[in-house]
Design an enzyme around this catalytic site. Structure first.
Site, PDB file in Angstrom:
ATOM      1  N   GLU A  39       0.835  -1.204   0.000  1.00 25.05           N
ATOM      2  CA  GLU A  39       0.000   0.000   0.000  1.00 25.05           C
ATOM      3  C   GLU A  39       0.869   1.253   0.000  1.00 25.05           C
ATOM      4  OE1 GLU A  39      -2.302   2.618   3.307  1.00 25.05           O
ATOM      5  OE2 GLU A  39      -2.129   0.460   3.646  1.00 25.05           O
ATOM      6  N   ASP A  43       0.841   3.883  -3.250  1.00 22.86           N
ATOM      7  CA  ASP A  43       0.475   5.289  -3.114  1.00 22.86           C
ATOM      8  C   ASP A  43       1.453   6.169  -3.876  1.00 22.86           C
ATOM      9  OD1 ASP A  43      -0.977   7.565  -1.755  1.00 22.86           O
ATOM     10  OD2 ASP A  43       1.008   7.837  -0.879  1.00 22.86           O
ATOM     11  N   ASP A 112      -7.004   1.266   0.483  1.00 25.14           N
ATOM     12  CA  ASP A 112      -5.678   0.718   0.776  1.00 25.14           C
ATOM     13  C   ASP A 112      -5.352  -0.462  -0.143  1.00 25.14           C
ATOM     14  OD1 ASP A 112      -5.448   2.561   2.795  1.00 25.14           O
ATOM     15  OD2 ASP A 112      -5.838   1.137   4.426  1.00 25.14           O
ATOM     16  N   GLU A 115      -4.411   0.610  -3.682  1.00 27.61           N
ATOM     17  CA  GLU A 115      -3.020   1.054  -3.750  1.00 27.61           C
ATOM     18  C   GLU A 115      -2.071  -0.137  -3.730  1.00 27.61           C
ATOM     19  OE1 GLU A 115      -3.540   5.410  -1.561  1.00 27.61           O
ATOM     20  OE2 GLU A 115      -2.902   3.672  -0.397  1.00 27.61           O
TER      21      GLU A 115
END
Length: 222
Positions: A39, A43, A112, A115
């Site tokens: 995650e 991002d 989450d 990502e």
């Protein structure tokens, strides 16, 4: 997992990466890693792709114009919306407590995991593969981001402050539904008693919706 791979448009050479991306911390173990590190990476990959896409989409935009557009495209709500479109929730690996509390529908978990899937594609096939998937899944959001980038709460606060009024107050007036799927009703109020209410599945969404309704009303009255 093949059906999910079809939905995201990527077939994994290392399927263990996808499995890890879909594994929530509630079901992890010493022999089964969760998706938190992926995650973190995803991002950053998403941010680079969106920064590049925004610069290419509008070659005259200033940094001040680009920043809110960027935030609108990478924020958790946007990631969760994309996750819902590809039915990511149906393949999430969750512990019993998370499943019982509606984890497959929770915005934070979906965002989450989205990502993490981005990072899994990046590690499996490189940046270009991740970029292609992101641009395909985010689709028209990039072209219409100017509309999404206007944060209603910020816009409302700027509106009232420009008229030398105190910032609006947000008050929760109701909470309904089961614990795993609550509905919040939020009222936004000004000093003169002007008020609008809105309901949503999270306090933040309800606040934004109430602020948008009040701002629209104020702008129509002027």
């Amino acid at each position: 997992m093949r059906a999910f791979e079809d939905r995201i448009g990527h077939s994994f050479a290392r399927p263990e990466l996808l499995l890890r991306a879909l594994t929530h911390a509630s079901v992890s173990s010493p022999n089964r890693k969760d998706n938190q590190r992926l995650e973190f990476l995803g991002d950053r990959v998403l941010g680079l792709v969106m920064s590049t896409a925004l610069l290419e989409h509008d070659k005259t935009a200033t940094e001040g114009q680009l920043a809110p557009r960027f935030n609108a495209l990478v924020r958790k709500e946007a990631c969760a919306d994309v996750a819902r479109e590809i039915d990511l929730g149906s393949v999430l690996k969750l512990g019993r407590s998370e499943m019982m509390s509606g984890g497959r529908r929770k915005e934070a978990l979906l965002g989450d995991a989205m990502e993490a899937v981005i990072a899994a594609v990046y590690k499996d096939a490189g940046f270009e593969a991740a970029q292609e998937m992101i641009l395909r899944l985010w689709g028209s959001r990039i072209g219409k981001v100017e509309d999404d980038a206007r944060d209603p709460k910020t816009a409302l606060q700027e509106y009232v402050q420009a008229r030398r009024q105190n910032p609006p107050a947000y008050v929760q007036v109701a909470r309904e539904g089961p614990d795993h799927q609550p509905i919040f009703t939020i009222a936004v109020r000004l000093d003169d008693g002007t008020e609008e209410q809105a309901s949503a599945g999270s306090k933040r969404q309800a606040e934004q919706a109430a602020a948008k309704a009040l701002l629209t009303r104020l702008e129509q009255d002027t």
